[in-house]
Design an enzyme around this catalytic site. Structure first.
Site, short mmCIF file in Angstrom:
data_model
loop_
_atom_site.label_atom_id
_atom_site.label_comp_id
_atom_site.label_asym_id
_atom_site.label_seq_id
_atom_site.Cartn_x
_atom_site.Cartn_y
_atom_site.Cartn_z
N SER A 153 0.82 -1.20 0.00
CA SER A 153 0.00 0.00 0.00
C SER A 153 0.86 1.26 0.00
CB SER A 153 -0.96 -0.03 1.19
OG SER A 153 -1.87 1.05 1.13
N ASP A 306 -3.05 5.97 -4.02
CA ASP A 306 -1.85 5.33 -3.48
C ASP A 306 -1.36 4.24 -4.44
OD1 ASP A 306 -3.81 3.42 -3.04
OD2 ASP A 306 -3.21 2.97 -0.99
N ASP A 308 -1.25 0.98 -4.70
CA ASP A 308 -2.07 -0.17 -5.13
C ASP A 308 -3.49 0.23 -5.50
OD1 ASP A 308 -2.59 0.23 -2.34
OD2 ASP A 308 -3.50 -1.75 -2.24
N ASP A 310 -6.14 1.64 -4.06
CA ASP A 310 -7.36 1.43 -3.27
C ASP A 310 -7.72 2.62 -2.40
OD1 ASP A 310 -5.38 1.14 -1.36
OD2 ASP A 310 -6.04 -0.84 -0.67
#
Length: 580
Positions: A153, A306, A308, A310
């Site tokens: 993340s 961010d 990734d 999400d």
């Protein structure tokens, strides 16, 4: 070996790696730490096994049982394989694997696929990096039993991670997470990990899933006509070197937005995140380039996701026409206000709808939901619990949206995790809707505060690294459990919720009742004035977090800044009380 300060259990783990069937490069790295007497680093690398937290398996890349590497990754995958085969003994098990832009993420995804395949599990492996929500979507779309996302993340570049998902598309939750760990701990050595792949068990996937995912995201749109009307809404977007680089612009353009400006310097795939200190849209610094571009273009809206894909952070123009970053609670508040009103205006609220948020997310959302006649569920921190609630209610109630204060949102039920792709679409649609009515998002936010009360939140994160830090975090929580504060910010503490024991105490009359949530190492203090203070160790970082939420009346918008300062001072007073 003479390793000063290294306890016997840790030393035994180190010895096992030095003598076991590990590769030469790994053994050389361990020996170098010993020779150079880097014993604190060595202890941190071996004193424990990585464990599943709210974000799964996550750690610094390197050698050791407490690091992300081929062997800890292999053990996790072998344990998950063993568990899947015990749960589904008579089925051909299918899993899907994706990864983000982290250094070694592609390599780690391939290792994960190979271990699964060696266990005769069929693997769908994405052909390149993809956002986390698409992994969740793919599990459901492909009828898989499980899935793995290789990501850390928003953590610094030294980190990588492994998020395990179940067949509903949600992250692994109790009891599965603990039972998977039990399977992992049964693996007594590297020789029990099956690293030799069965290539016919690995299938590459890509564009077909992209198309289905994009269509699912676009179907959530409520006012497509408004988007066409306000197609020139000026949007600046940055993926911060990560996975949303293609899908967010694609979704926005297909929905009808035509004036999209990308922060080109941050559209390069870069695991070192060379243009930012931390790839975290919660940090102002991460949006510096986006804000500079927005000012130069006189844009309407700034969005940044961010690595990734999400979570999303946004900036809007304030009363002075200057861009102001909104925090996760403010963005969530705007989204829920927009959605609840839109559903009401469309005649879609029948009393059978619900929303979900975490216990550390603003309780302003609860007030809005109550007024709209929509049930609001509060769950433990971690979006996996929002996904769990969605799955449990799938056949009973209609889901509108979910949110957590750390910039994670989900609109629609196409996935079981936070989704910055759909969040970006709905934030842009929301901005277009209010612009068409002559209002900015900033003005709407103040309107909400005038109507429902001015809620202000603050987050204090204290870093406590390594074994010593973990012990200090335990001591802080134990002390707060044994000596609960009598008042915070000058307001009497009336309720203490200990989610670890599962007991809620009303200090006014001494009564107790269950919290109704699973056991978790979280404390929550509620005051007479409905201030909410929550304390928990981070599930993904070596930190202890203090979430402070206060509120008051906002008589008129002219007093907004004055009331904001007063509430900020109250948050600081509560923080000081907690420190003492």
């Amino acid at each position: 070996m003479d390793m000063d300060g290294v306890d016997s259990k840790t030393e035994a783990r180190i010895e096992k790696w030095l003598k076991g069937n590990y590769d030469g490069e790994t053994k050389s790295a361990i020996q170098a730490m010993i020779d150079e007497e880097r014993f604190e680093e060595l202890t941190d690398a071996f004193y424990r096994d990585l464990e599943f937290g709210t974000g799964g398996l996550r750690g610094i890349m390197g050698v050791g049982t407490n690091r992300m590497n081929r062997y800890t990754l292999g053990a996790a995958t072998q344990g998950l394989s063993n568990y899947l085969k015990s749960v589904y003994p008579n089925e051909k098990i299918r899993v899907v694997i994706a990864h983000d832009n982290r250094n070694r993420a592609e390599e780690f995804a391939r290792i994960t696929a190979e271990v699964f395949s060696a266990n005769d599990i069929y693997v769908f492996l994405f052909d390149a990096l993809r956002p986390t929500p698409e992994l969740s979507f793919a599990i459901r779309e492909l009828g898989c039993h499980s899935g793995v996302m290789l990501t850390a993340s928003h953590n610094p570049k030294e980190y990588n991670g492994y998020k395990a998902y179940w067949r509903d598309g949600g992250q692994v939750i109790p009891p599965h997470d603990k039972q998977i760990i039990e399977e992992v701990t049964k693996i007594d050595g590297v020789d029990q990990i099956r690293f030799d792949p069965i290539e016919e068990n690995i299938e590459t996937v890509g564009s077909d899933i992209d198309r289905a995912f994009v269509d699912a995201v676009k179907s959530v749109s409520i006012y497509p006509k408004v988007i066409r009307q306000e197609k020139n809404l000026s949007i600046v977007f940055s993926p911060i070197h990560g996975t949303a680089v293609k899908l967010v612009p694609q979704v926005l353009r297909e929905a009808g937005f035509e004036n999209i400006h990308l922060v080109e310097e941050q559209c390069t795939i870069d695991g070192n995140f060379s243009t930012v200190i931390y790839p975290n849209p919660e940090e102002k610094e991460a949006l510096t380039m986006s804000l500079e571009k927005a000012v130069a273009l006189d844009a309407d809206l700034v969005m940044a996701t961010d690595p990734d894909g999400d979570r999303v952070g946004i900036a809007v123009k304030n009363e002075k026409g200057e861009f102001e970053l909104l925090n996760g609670n403010q963005t969530g508040t705007l989204l829920f206000y927009y959605l609840l009103n839109a559903w009401r205006e469309k005649g879609k609220l029948s009393g059978n709808q619900y929303i979900v948020k975490t216990i550390v997310t603003t309780y302003l959302i609860d007030r809005m939901a109550e007024e709209a006649g929509v049930e609001c569920f509060n769950v433990l921190t971690g979006f996996k619990y929002i996904g769990e609630t969605m799955t449990a209610l799938e056949e009973k109630k209609e889901f509108i949206a979910g949110a957590e204060e750390s910039y994670g949102y989900l609109i629609g039920d196409h996935v079981r995790d936070k989704d910055a792709v759909v969040a970006c679409l709905m934030i842009a649609e929301m901005a277009a809707f209010y612009k068409a009515g002559g209002r900015s998002l900033y003005e709407v936010l103040i309107e909400i505060y005038e109507t429902y009360g001015f809620f202000k939140e603050g987050l204090i994160s204290i870093k406590k690294e390594g074994k010593k830090g973990a012990e200090e975090i335990r001591e802080i929580l134990n002390r707060l459990r044994s000596e609960s504060p009598k008042s915070l910010g000058g307001d009497e503490v009336v309720i203490v919720r200990d989610f670890q024991s599962g007991i809620e105490k009303d200090l006014r009359n001494g009564s107790e009742r269950p919290t109704g949530l699973p056991s978790s190492n979280v404390l929550q203090f509620e005051t007479a004035g409905n201030y909410m203070i929550s304390v928990r160790p981070s599930g993904t970082e070596p930190k202890i977090k203090f979430y402070i939420s206060v509120n008051g009346e906002l008589e008129n918008r002219e007093n907004y800044r004055k009331r904001e300062r007063e509430l900020d001072q109250l948050i600081q007073a509560i923080a000081s009380d907690l420190e003492s």
